[in-house]
Design an enzyme around this catalytic site. Structure first.
Site, short mmCIF file in Angstrom:
data_model
loop_
_atom_site.label_atom_id
_atom_site.label_comp_id
_atom_site.label_asym_id
_atom_site.label_seq_id
_atom_site.Cartn_x
_atom_site.Cartn_y
_atom_site.Cartn_z
N GLN A 137 1.23 -3.15 17.19
CA GLN A 137 -0.06 -2.72 17.77
C GLN A 137 -1.18 -3.67 17.36
O GLN A 137 -1.08 -4.36 16.35
CB GLN A 137 -0.44 -1.33 17.23
N GLN B 62 0.85 -1.20 0.00
CA GLN B 62 0.00 0.00 0.00
C GLN B 62 0.88 1.23 0.00
O GLN B 62 0.38 2.35 -0.06
CB GLN B 62 -0.86 0.03 1.27
N ASN B 63 2.18 1.03 0.14
CA ASN B 63 3.07 2.17 0.26
C ASN B 63 3.30 2.85 -1.08
O ASN B 63 3.30 2.20 -2.14
CB ASN B 63 4.41 1.74 0.85
N SER C 128 -2.50 -0.82 9.16
CA SER C 128 -3.53 -0.66 10.17
C SER C 128 -4.79 -1.45 9.80
O SER C 128 -5.68 -1.61 10.62
CB SER C 128 -3.87 0.82 10.35
N CYS D 90 -5.45 15.57 -17.96
CA CYS D 90 -5.40 14.61 -19.08
C CYS D 90 -4.70 13.30 -18.71
O CYS D 90 -4.53 12.44 -19.55
CB CYS D 90 -4.74 15.25 -20.31
N HIS E 286 -1.59 1.68 -4.09
CA HIS E 286 -1.97 3.09 -3.95
C HIS E 286 -1.09 4.05 -4.75
O HIS E 286 -0.99 5.22 -4.41
CB HIS E 286 -1.98 3.47 -2.46
#
Ligand code: NAD
Ligand code: ZN
Length: 265
Positions: free
Chosen positions: A235, A104-105, A209, A133, A122
């Site tokens: 986390q 996703q980086n 995340s 354009c 992404h």
């Protein structure tokens, strides 16, 4: 030290296809902050969810371009860390198995660590495009003052507003070649990602995340298709309940350790 899960190791060792699915956390130890920590200096007053949108660019192009130029500069100054390197080595020694890097980086640290075939869900910080354009512009083809690395230390790390360059074809503003909040992903990249996730034996999610859709759905797609899912994240995340094995450690610690253990057999 990771507390190794024997079932996980067995799954990795017998896997024919492994998908690594990375997020901003894998680059955190290179000094590229995640979105949650990305706002210092001039940018501290802004919410990235409000800067990384097409509406923000239409409203305040110089502000958004300046933020991205600052981010590009920081990525360019950063180096791949032990996690990027372990992944690249793992891929280089894949033999007859397939090791895929889905990220996703928008940074280029996987590539600079030596990974081949990185699929960027992404987009990419270093390919800009015309907002009108869609003509693409590589970093080298940007006017010099718009290139990462063209600015001295007074520009970094505070950031500033910079008027974007204009398209040589149509005069429209050039924008960062990343997918912003509210925009659709490239359908080819998305289809490939769904297919790779649905057909892998092991998916290893690292430093994400797990909240930005549709990418966040990939681990569950893999699991529902019978793959073994591992997560590396210090986390708790919504992916905790999707993963068969949660490794609560930083990417730069866990990935080299995992790779070394897998190689031992
Ligand atoms: P995120 O910022 O939403 O989440 C980052 C995750 O990484 C968190 O769960 C955090 O606990 C974890 N993390 C932090 N440090 C870590 C470490 N050392 N090792 C392992 N994990 C760690 O990032 P996201 O899930 O990738 O989604 C946000 C969006 O932001 C993405 O679309 C991405 O394109 C964009 N983004 C990209 C970059 C980059 O390219 N480096 C940086 C910031 C944001
Ligand atoms: Zn144009």
């Amino acid at each position: 030290m990771i507390d190794f899960d024997e079932t996980a190791l067995e799954n990795i060792q017998t896997a024919r296809k492994i998908v690594f699915f990375s997020g901003a956390g894998i680059s955190a130890e290179s000094g590229v902050p995640t979105f949650r920590d990305d706002l210092s200096g001039l940018w501290a007053q802004y919410d990235p969810m409000e800067l990384a949108t097409p509406e923000a660019f239409a409203r305040q192009p110089a502000l958004v371009w300046g933020w991205y130029l600052w981010r590009r500069q920081r990525v360019q100054e950063a180096q791949p860390n032990a996690a990027h390197i372990a992944l690249a080595e793992w891929q280089a020694e894949q033999g007859d198995r397939q090791i895929i890097c889905l990220t996703q980086n928008v940074d280029d640290l996987h590539e600079r660590a030596g990974c081949s075939h990185v699929l960027h869900l992404h987009g990419n910080l270093f390919t800009s495009l015309c907002a009108e354009c869609t003509h693409t512009v590589s970093e080298d083809a940007l006017p010099e003052e718009h290139r990462a690395g063209a600015h001295d230390a007074t520009f970094h790390p505070q950031g500033q507003e910079i008027e974007p360059p204009v398209c040589r074809d149509c005069g429209g503003y050039i924008r960062p070649g990343v997918i912003w909040f509210g925009e659709s992903l490239d359908s080819n990249v998305l289809d490939q990602s769904f297919e790779l996730s649905a057909n892998c034996d092991v998916l290893i999610a690292i430093g994400t995340s797990g909240v930005v859709q549709p990418a966040a759905a990939l681990p569950a797609i893999a699991r529902d298709s019978g793959a073994y899912v591992i997560q590396i994240n210090p986390q708790e995340t919504p992916l905790d309940s999707v993963a068969h094995w949660n490794i609560r450690a930083s990417a730069a610690q866990a990935l080299p350790e995992l790779y070394a253990r897998v190689r031992e057999g």
